[in-house]
Write a protein that holds these residues in place. Structure first.
Motif, PDB file in Angstrom:
ATOM      1  N   GLY A 222      19.360 -30.388 101.882  1.00  0.00           N
ATOM      2  CA  GLY A 222      20.162 -29.960 103.129  1.00  0.00           C
ATOM      3  C   GLY A 222      21.458 -30.677 103.397  1.00  0.00           C
ATOM      4  O   GLY A 222      21.613 -31.909 102.643  1.00  0.00           O
ATOM      5  N   LEU A 223      22.410 -30.121 103.804  1.00  0.00           N
ATOM      6  CA  LEU A 223      23.642 -30.510 104.117  1.00  0.00           C
ATOM      7  C   LEU A 223      23.819 -30.704 105.583  1.00  0.00           C
ATOM      8  O   LEU A 223      23.731 -29.689 106.349  1.00  0.00           O
ATOM      9  CB  LEU A 223      24.910 -29.881 103.472  1.00  0.00           C
ATOM     10  CG  LEU A 223      24.548 -29.533 101.853  1.00  0.00           C
ATOM     11  CD1 LEU A 223      25.780 -28.816 101.493  1.00  0.00           C
ATOM     12  CD2 LEU A 223      24.681 -30.857 101.216  1.00  0.00           C
ATOM     13  N   ILE A 224      23.926 -31.735 106.407  1.00  0.00           N
ATOM     14  CA  ILE A 224      23.887 -31.679 107.758  1.00  0.00           C
ATOM     15  C   ILE A 224      24.964 -32.655 108.218  1.00  0.00           C
ATOM     16  O   ILE A 224      25.474 -33.517 107.645  1.00  0.00           O
ATOM     17  CB  ILE A 224      22.403 -32.356 108.265  1.00  0.00           C
ATOM     18  CG1 ILE A 224      22.398 -33.748 107.808  1.00  0.00           C
ATOM     19  CG2 ILE A 224      21.351 -31.549 107.750  1.00  0.00           C
ATOM     20  CD1 ILE A 224      21.213 -34.439 108.554  1.00  0.00           C
ATOM     21  N   GLU A 225      25.365 -32.517 109.549  1.00  0.00           N
ATOM     22  CA  GLU A 225      26.354 -33.179 110.348  1.00  0.00           C
ATOM     23  C   GLU A 225      25.808 -34.072 111.152  1.00  0.00           C
ATOM     24  O   GLU A 225      26.551 -34.592 112.391  1.00  0.00           O
ATOM     25  CB  GLU A 225      27.277 -31.998 110.678  1.00  0.00           C
ATOM     26  CG  GLU A 225      27.084 -30.977 111.711  1.00  0.00           C
ATOM     27  CD  GLU A 225      27.786 -29.986 111.483  1.00  0.00           C
ATOM     28  OE1 GLU A 225      28.291 -29.621 112.721  1.00  0.00           O
ATOM     29  OE2 GLU A 225      27.706 -28.979 110.709  1.00  0.00           O
ATOM     30  N   GLY A 226      24.445 -34.002 111.514  1.00  0.00           N
ATOM     31  CA  GLY A 226      24.014 -35.029 112.600  1.00  0.00           C
ATOM     32  C   GLY A 226      23.128 -36.215 112.063  1.00  0.00           C
ATOM     33  O   GLY A 226      22.787 -36.167 111.159  1.00  0.00           O
ATOM     34  N   GLU A 227      23.212 -37.134 112.677  1.00  0.00           N
ATOM     35  CA  GLU A 227      22.251 -38.304 112.345  1.00  0.00           C
ATOM     36  C   GLU A 227      20.912 -38.159 112.412  1.00  0.00           C
ATOM     37  O   GLU A 227      20.463 -37.147 113.225  1.00  0.00           O
ATOM     38  CB  GLU A 227      22.852 -39.649 113.421  1.00  0.00           C
ATOM     39  CG  GLU A 227      24.218 -39.780 113.294  1.00  0.00           C
ATOM     40  CD  GLU A 227      24.644 -41.021 114.069  1.00  0.00           C
ATOM     41  OE1 GLU A 227      23.661 -41.326 115.067  1.00  0.00           O
ATOM     42  OE2 GLU A 227      25.761 -41.600 114.056  1.00  0.00           O
ATOM     43  N   LEU A 228      20.257 -38.595 111.720  1.00  0.00           N
ATOM     44  CA  LEU A 228      18.808 -38.295 111.478  1.00  0.00           C
ATOM     45  C   LEU A 228      17.977 -39.239 110.944  1.00  0.00           C
ATOM     46  O   LEU A 228      18.423 -39.987 110.181  1.00  0.00           O
ATOM     47  CB  LEU A 228      18.609 -37.031 110.465  1.00  0.00           C
ATOM     48  CG  LEU A 228      17.349 -36.305 110.414  1.00  0.00           C
ATOM     49  CD1 LEU A 228      17.112 -35.559 111.544  1.00  0.00           C
ATOM     50  CD2 LEU A 228      17.210 -35.328 109.109  1.00  0.00           C
ATOM     51  N   GLN A 229      16.750 -39.349 111.455  1.00  0.00           N
ATOM     52  CA  GLN A 229      16.028 -40.454 111.007  1.00  0.00           C
ATOM     53  C   GLN A 229      14.485 -39.841 110.914  1.00  0.00           C
ATOM     54  O   GLN A 229      13.968 -39.165 111.690  1.00  0.00           O
ATOM     55  CB  GLN A 229      15.620 -41.808 111.981  1.00  0.00           C
ATOM     56  CG  GLN A 229      17.154 -42.600 112.004  1.00  0.00           C
ATOM     57  CD  GLN A 229      16.658 -44.038 112.850  1.00  0.00           C
ATOM     58  OE1 GLN A 229      15.753 -44.254 113.616  1.00  0.00           O
ATOM     59  NE2 GLN A 229      17.685 -44.785 112.727  1.00  0.00           N
ATOM     60  N   SER A 230      13.876 -39.984 109.825  1.00  0.00           N
ATOM     61  CA  SER A 230      12.815 -39.210 109.577  1.00  0.00           C
ATOM     62  C   SER A 230      11.939 -39.888 108.303  1.00  0.00           C
ATOM     63  O   SER A 230      12.660 -40.201 107.126  1.00  0.00           O
ATOM     64  CB  SER A 230      12.724 -37.714 109.109  1.00  0.00           C
ATOM     65  OG  SER A 230      11.820 -37.235 108.493  1.00  0.00           O
ATOM     66  N   PRO A 231      10.988 -40.312 108.516  1.00  0.00           N
ATOM     67  CA  PRO A 231       9.990 -41.043 107.434  1.00  0.00           C
ATOM     68  C   PRO A 231       9.882 -40.189 106.263  1.00  0.00           C
ATOM     69  O   PRO A 231       9.738 -40.911 104.912  1.00  0.00           O
ATOM     70  CB  PRO A 231       8.768 -41.625 108.168  1.00  0.00           C
ATOM     71  CG  PRO A 231       8.336 -40.192 109.023  1.00  0.00           C
ATOM     72  CD  PRO A 231      10.025 -40.167 109.859  1.00  0.00           C
ATOM     73  N   GLU A 232       9.986 -39.013 106.252  1.00  0.00           N
ATOM     74  CA  GLU A 232       9.735 -37.982 105.020  1.00  0.00           C
ATOM     75  C   GLU A 232      11.126 -37.749 104.281  1.00  0.00           C
ATOM     76  O   GLU A 232      10.892 -37.011 103.180  1.00  0.00           O
ATOM     77  CB  GLU A 232       9.108 -36.957 105.496  1.00  0.00           C
ATOM     78  CG  GLU A 232       7.635 -37.264 106.355  1.00  0.00           C
ATOM     79  CD  GLU A 232       7.451 -35.799 107.045  1.00  0.00           C
ATOM     80  OE1 GLU A 232       6.317 -35.028 106.368  1.00  0.00           O
ATOM     81  OE2 GLU A 232       7.782 -35.431 108.005  1.00  0.00           O
ATOM     82  N   LEU A 233      12.315 -37.959 104.805  1.00  0.00           N
ATOM     83  CA  LEU A 233      13.379 -37.573 104.442  1.00  0.00           C
ATOM     84  C   LEU A 233      14.346 -38.828 103.801  1.00  0.00           C
ATOM     85  O   LEU A 233      14.496 -39.893 104.480  1.00  0.00           O
ATOM     86  CB  LEU A 233      14.188 -36.873 105.282  1.00  0.00           C
ATOM     87  CG  LEU A 233      13.778 -35.546 105.873  1.00  0.00           C
ATOM     88  CD1 LEU A 233      14.506 -34.961 106.837  1.00  0.00           C
ATOM     89  CD2 LEU A 233      13.444 -34.456 104.699  1.00  0.00           C
ATOM     90  N   GLU A 234      14.949 -38.477 102.660  1.00  0.00           N
ATOM     91  CA  GLU A 234      16.075 -39.442 102.126  1.00  0.00           C
ATOM     92  C   GLU A 234      17.532 -39.148 102.952  1.00  0.00           C
ATOM     93  O   GLU A 234      17.844 -37.694 102.540  1.00  0.00           O
ATOM     94  CB  GLU A 234      16.031 -39.620 100.716  1.00  0.00           C
ATOM     95  CG  GLU A 234      17.059 -40.533 100.154  1.00  0.00           C
ATOM     96  CD  GLU A 234      16.987 -40.509  98.726  1.00  0.00           C
ATOM     97  OE1 GLU A 234      17.536 -41.388  98.127  1.00  0.00           O
ATOM     98  OE2 GLU A 234      16.165 -39.749  98.027  1.00  0.00           O
ATOM     99  N   VAL A 235      18.069 -39.902 103.598  1.00  0.00           N
ATOM    100  CA  VAL A 235      19.403 -39.576 104.108  1.00  0.00           C
ATOM    101  C   VAL A 235      20.328 -40.172 103.381  1.00  0.00           C
ATOM    102  O   VAL A 235      20.446 -41.373 103.502  1.00  0.00           O
ATOM    103  CB  VAL A 235      19.258 -39.666 105.836  1.00  0.00           C
ATOM    104  CG1 VAL A 235      20.632 -39.289 106.181  1.00  0.00           C
ATOM    105  CG2 VAL A 235      17.995 -39.012 106.268  1.00  0.00           C
ATOM    106  N   ILE A 236      21.317 -39.228 102.760  1.00  0.00           N
ATOM    107  CA  ILE A 236      22.197 -40.036 101.766  1.00  0.00           C
ATOM    108  C   ILE A 236      23.867 -39.715 102.425  1.00  0.00           C
ATOM    109  O   ILE A 236      23.943 -38.545 102.684  1.00  0.00           O
ATOM    110  CB  ILE A 236      22.112 -39.355 100.379  1.00  0.00           C
ATOM    111  CG1 ILE A 236      20.781 -39.659  99.838  1.00  0.00           C
ATOM    112  CG2 ILE A 236      23.134 -40.115  99.639  1.00  0.00           C
ATOM    113  CD1 ILE A 236      20.494 -38.722  98.869  1.00  0.00           C
ATOM    114  N   PRO A 237      24.678 -40.688 102.802  1.00  0.00           N
ATOM    115  CA  PRO A 237      25.828 -40.347 103.193  1.00  0.00           C
ATOM    116  C   PRO A 237      26.776 -39.456 102.301  1.00  0.00           C
ATOM    117  O   PRO A 237      26.722 -39.798 101.142  1.00  0.00           O
ATOM    118  CB  PRO A 237      26.566 -41.702 103.540  1.00  0.00           C
ATOM    119  CG  PRO A 237      25.274 -42.787 103.737  1.00  0.00           C
ATOM    120  CD  PRO A 237      24.248 -42.078 102.721  1.00  0.00           C
TER     121      PRO A 237
END
Length: 295
Positions: free
Chosen positions: A144-159
């Motif tokens: 996914g390519l997102i523009e919102g801040e997100l916190q989820s234990p299942e997801l890796e969020v990479i700047p």
């Protein structure tokens, strides 16, 4: 499948050496194992591929017919094995993107990705941050390519990419003549905003902190183009990514409004991946293409 690749390898080696012992040696097999493999292949289909003259094997007409087909099949199998070993083959990809990214950045990225040697396909789903995140969590999207801040234990969020929102209005709007808007101007203006749950709205709300209860929000719309048209029609002012406003600013249809310095509308675009998702060569290639936009 009623034959094995090993049996096919024995068939080709025997055809080349015309001797089962030499064929077995070339494959690092015992003579009996190679002979058994060849007999099993023939017996499976009730055929004979060689004329046997003493210890010499001579391809018959059926063997000559199938030899090029077997060579082609094993060559393809070898290429596939190398691809598995090197995991460099770029394949089809399922990408999700939020509206700003999907409408203004992703199409060019898709074209460049599909221009790879294997011409892989890309499917693109465009939705808000909340929806894209859930689809990645459910393994329905590869990345996914997102523009919102997100916190989820299942997801890796990479700047990924820096972005900023811009407050804007129609060229003939009364606020267009002001050099810098005050907080009172922002509070009393009529707004056309993105919907709750979108990354754009999340950043706009953060930038307008302290004014939110008093804001006059006339419309909440899901599509950036609809917001731009509403603002251009004089219905109010808006707040969207600079990425989707650059053309309108160049044409003069819309103008940027300067806001107080303490009002910050900068943000980050992110990659999101499921933490259990295998990072394929296709995903790595997609992310590399995305990062080229940073330069």
């Amino acid at each position: 499948m009623r034959y094995s690749f090993r049996q096919l390898e024995v068939f080709l080696a025997a055809a080349h050496f015309q001797n089962i012992t030499k064929a077995a040696d070339s494959l690092a097999m015992s003579q009996s194992a190679a002979s058994s493999a060849l007999k099993e292949l023939e017996n499976q289909f009730g055929i004979q591929l060689f004329d046997r003259v003493g210890k010499r094997l001579q391809l018959n007409e059926l063997g000559r017919l199938y030899r090029p087909k077997v060579e082609s099949l094993l060559a393809q199998a070898g290429e596939l094995e190398q691809a598995f070993l090197q995991h460099t083959e770029v394949g089809a990809l399922k990408v999700g993107a939020t509206l700003t990214i999907g409408n203004y950045l992703a199409v060019e990225l898709m074209a460049r990705y599909m221009n790879s040697d294997s011409h892989p396909r890309v499917s693109l789903e465009v939705a808000n941050t909340r929806t894209i995140a859930q689809r990645v969590i459910d393994f329905e999207l590869d990345i996914g390519l997102i523009e919102g801040e997100l916190q989820s234990p299942e997801l890796e969020v990479i700047p990924w990419l820096a972005d900023e929102l811009v407050v804007f209005c129609a060229a003939d709007h009364p606020l267009a003549r002001q050099k810098v808007l005050s907080d009172d101007d922002l509070r009393t203006a009529t707004w056309i905003m993105r919907e709750s749950g979108s990354g754009t709205r999340q950043t706009a709300d953060r930038g307008l902190h302290g004014l939110l209860p008093d804001l006059n929000i006339l419309l909440e719309l899901e599509h950036t183009e609809a917001i731009k048209r509403a603002v251009e029609a004089g219905l109010g002012i808006g707040c969207l990514s600079r990425v989707c406003l650059e053309d309108a600013f160049r044409r003069g249809n819309l103008v940027e409004l300067a806001v107080p310095e303490h009002r910050r509308f900068d943000r980050q675009f992110y990659f999101i991946l499921h933490k259990q998702k295998y990072r394929s060569a296709g995903i790595d290639r997609w992310m590399a293409l995305c990062r080229e936009l940073e330069s």
